[in-house]
Design an enzyme around this catalytic site. Structure first.
Site: not given
Ligand code: ZN
Length: 158
Positions: A49, A54, A93-94, A135-136, A139
């Site tokens: 995701g 991000q 997380c990226l 999670h997304e 963000h």
């Protein structure tokens, strides 16, 4: 298609609330290119995701590996209902490389959004996709999983 730079915490953009995209704009090249680039960037980073902030976009768009084929884009996503039941989710997380921890998430969620064709969609998700949506969407509100972590399984970088 081009790969985008993934912002890493600490970063102000990651902590800024993203704004809605005008649904009439979704099918324009700018938004379609952003979606294509986000999908390419997510795959290149082995993510499941990714969210607009991000990659430096202050806009409410996320890509989710929904498990029903290719990764899908959701514009202006909203969780409209969530199960009372929660589960422990081990997340990374990226934007927070090398850090993993346990977060409590709703087991199931129902999400309303626009798809990349600009149509309103409603999706019930359970399992991993339910976690990815939560999670997304966090963000988009400037929230990272490390804000919610209950126990690190790999220590945070100091
Ligand atoms: Zn993340």
């Amino acid at each position: 298609m081009s790969l985008l730079n993934v912002l890493k915490e600490p970063n102000e953009t990651l902590r800024t609330k993203a704004v809605d995209i005008d649904p009439a704009e979704i099918q324009r090249d700018r938004v379609q290119s952003l979606i294509d680039d986000m999908i390419a960037t997510m795959y290149a980073s082995n993510g499941v995701g990714i969210a607009g902030p991000q990659v430096g976009a202050h806009e409410r768009v996320i890509i989710v590996e929904t498990g029903r084929g290719a990764a899908e884009a959701f514009v202006n996503p909203k969780i409209v209902s969530a199960s009372f039941r929660k589960v422990d989710s081990e997340e990374g997380c990226l934007s927070v490389p090398g850090v993993f921890g346990i977060v409590k998430r709703h087991k199931n969620v129902t999400v309303e959004a626009y798809n990349r064709e600009g149509q309103k969609v409603k999706m019930k998700a359970g399992g991993l996709p339910a976690i990815i949506f939560q999670h997304e969407i966090d963000h988009l509100d400037g929230v990272l999983f490390i804000d919610r972590v209950e126990k690190y399984t790999s220590p945070p970088r100091l």
